[in-house]
Write a protein that holds these residues in place. Structure first.
Motif, short mmCIF file in Angstrom:
data_model
loop_
_atom_site.label_atom_id
_atom_site.label_comp_id
_atom_site.label_asym_id
_atom_site.label_seq_id
_atom_site.Cartn_x
_atom_site.Cartn_y
_atom_site.Cartn_z
N ASP A 27 83.06 9.30 13.96
CA ASP A 27 81.95 10.19 14.27
C ASP A 27 82.10 10.78 15.67
O ASP A 27 83.15 10.64 16.31
CB ASP A 27 80.62 9.44 14.13
CG ASP A 27 80.50 8.26 15.08
OD1 ASP A 27 81.38 8.10 15.96
OD2 ASP A 27 79.54 7.48 14.95
N ARG A 28 81.03 11.47 16.14
CA ARG A 28 81.10 12.16 17.43
C ARG A 28 81.41 11.21 18.58
O ARG A 28 82.19 11.53 19.48
CB ARG A 28 79.78 12.90 17.69
CG ARG A 28 79.58 14.14 16.84
CD ARG A 28 78.31 14.87 17.24
NE ARG A 28 78.20 16.16 16.58
CZ ARG A 28 77.57 16.36 15.43
NH1 ARG A 28 77.00 15.33 14.82
NH2 ARG A 28 77.51 17.56 14.90
N THR A 29 80.79 10.02 18.57
CA THR A 29 81.05 9.08 19.65
C THR A 29 82.51 8.63 19.63
O THR A 29 83.17 8.57 20.68
CB THR A 29 80.14 7.85 19.51
OG1 THR A 29 78.77 8.27 19.58
CG2 THR A 29 80.41 6.83 20.62
N GLY A 30 83.04 8.32 18.45
CA GLY A 30 84.43 7.92 18.34
C GLY A 30 85.38 9.02 18.78
O GLY A 30 86.40 8.75 19.44
N ILE A 31 85.05 10.26 18.43
CA ILE A 31 85.90 11.40 18.82
C ILE A 31 85.96 11.53 20.34
O ILE A 31 87.03 11.71 20.93
CB ILE A 31 85.37 12.69 18.17
CG1 ILE A 31 85.54 12.63 16.65
CG2 ILE A 31 86.09 13.92 18.74
CD1 ILE A 31 84.79 13.72 15.92
N ALA A 32 84.80 11.48 20.98
CA ALA A 32 84.75 11.61 22.44
C ALA A 32 85.49 10.47 23.12
O ALA A 32 86.21 10.67 24.11
CB ALA A 32 83.30 11.67 22.91
N LEU A 33 85.33 9.26 22.58
CA LEU A 33 86.01 8.10 23.16
C LEU A 33 87.53 8.23 23.01
O LEU A 33 88.28 7.94 23.96
CB LEU A 33 85.52 6.82 22.49
CG LEU A 33 86.17 5.51 22.96
CD1 LEU A 33 85.95 5.31 24.46
CD2 LEU A 33 85.63 4.34 22.17
#
Length: 409
Positions: A27-33
């Protein structure tokens, strides 16, 4: 290195727009991380630069407010509010107005995402028990949560970031943004009432009675006292993050509510998303390219301070990559924005989140929590209300911002 930074940035923000990596459960959090990790492993940033890129005071404010909201959640306050609203002996139209006022008021002081997360299931059940269609009320709840949160520095994550980076005061922010937020609440009510006129009653009739969690008045009083203390601290020279953390610490000290339960209600994913975006956007800003683009725009007569630039940019960015990632990027590359321009960014980026179901996290939370109890809110149903309420509230907010001299046309 510049090419690598641009590639990572483009992939991360493409992921923000898509919501997840195609074919993967990231998800978005995983992508940013993943983007932040890639920059670290590639040597674009070392450990110290990565830590320096993170705006910890902003994260501390978010953390503290989530703990305060957890106090109200565990006291049963949000459920109690949803139940009282749903059971109020009012006409469907008056009940719709009560949903708007309640959602807007709570979201101005407490985190809007937490408010809709807690209220949605009980509101669905309570309205169905009265024979009312929950869908228009849910659209109103999400719209009001976004609109109400625009009023204060602590109403939503992007406002917290803008206020912290821009060094804005709580009460001047409220004076500038409170009126547009109230106007937006009116737009939410009028739009939903007109679009759903004559269809507020559920065709299937009344449902079964609803069991409501018991309200813990002692814990509610503790949360209310903490909120009042927080508002008072905002009027002092004490840094905002220290005041919020002090209140959060008091909430965690309890003989009845375990700190594990309270911390379990903290949205750690959102905090990690913020931290990762700080790293990715700082790496891009360090290349000098965003600053050059902003400078070229200003030289061409299109500075970000102009409403004709900021309004469409906020609307487009908030409904593509999301208002939180968009604001995080702008705050890294915008050199010395005026207070008035920051007020405008906060209001416009928040109200833009009402346009589509995917425009804000509050909208998605309402849809997901409603689906869990059997109420389906479609993209088209939301858009029929979201588009007119967003456009009308943006126009009214723009007139206020220009009329009061906060931004130029």
């Amino acid at each position: 290195m510049t090419a690598l930074v641009l590639t990572v940035f483009a992939l991360v923000y493409l992921g923000m727009a898509l919501g997840r990596l195609p074919g993967l459960q990231v998800d978005r959090t995983g992508i940013a991380l993943l983007g932040a990790i890639a920059l670290l492993l590639a040597g674009v940033m070392d450990d110290r630069a990565l830590v320096a890129a993170v705006d910890f005071p902003t994260l501390f404010i978010l953390l503290g407010l989530m703990v305060l909201s957890a106090q109200f959640e565990l006291a049963g306050f949000y459920g109690w509010c949803a139940d009282r609203v749903a059971r109020a002996r009012r006409s469907p139209e008056a009940l719709l107005g009560l949903v708007v006022l309640t959602g807007g008021a709570l979201s101005a002081v407490l985190a809007n995402d937490v408010v809709v997360f807690a209220m949605t299931p009980l509101l669905c059940a309570g309205l169905a028990a009265r024979g009312l269609d929950p869908r228009p009320y849910l659209i109103a709840l999400a719209g009001a949560a976004n609109a109400g949160s625009a009023a204060t520095l602590i109403g939503n994550p992007q406002n917290i970031l803008i206020g912290q980076v821009g060094g804005l005061g709580f009460w001047p922010f409220l004076a500038a943004c409170g009126v547009p937020a109230l106007l937006a609440l009116g737009c939410v009510y009028v739009t939903v009432a007109r679009v759903w006129r004559g269809r507020l009653v559920c065709p299937g009739g009344a449902g079964a009675p609803v069991a409501v969690p018991e309200l813990d008045r002692w814990q509610l009083g503790k949360g209310a006292l903490g909120t009042l203390a927080l508002l008072a601290l905002f009027a002092t020279p004490l840094p905002h993050e220290q005041g919020v953390l002090a209140v959060a610490a008091c909430m965690l000290v309890s003989r009845k509510l375990g700190s594990r339960r309270m911390l379990g209600l903290v949205d750690w994913h959102l905090l990690l998303l913020f931290a990762s975006l700080f790293v990715v956007t700082r790496a891009l800003a360090d290349t000098g390219l965003p600053g050059q683009v902003v400078g070229d725009m200003a030289a061409a007569g299109l500075p970000l301070e102009r409403l004709a630039v900021l309004a469409p940019l906020s609307l487009l960015a908030s409904n593509s990559i999301g208002n939180v990632p968009a604001v995080a990027l702008l705050m890294q590359v915008w050199p010395d924005p005026s207070d008035g321009a920051l007020y405008a960014l906060a209001v416009l980026s928040t109200l833009a989140g009402n346009l589509l179901l995917t425009g804000s996290m509050a909208n998605l939370i309402v849809a997901e929590r409603a689906a869990a109890v059997g109420v389906r809110l479609s993209f088209a149903e939301h858009a029929r209300c979201g588009i007119p309420m967003t456009l009308s509230s943006t126009v009214l907010a723009s007139l206020w911002l220009v009329g009061m001299g906060y931004v130029g046309v």
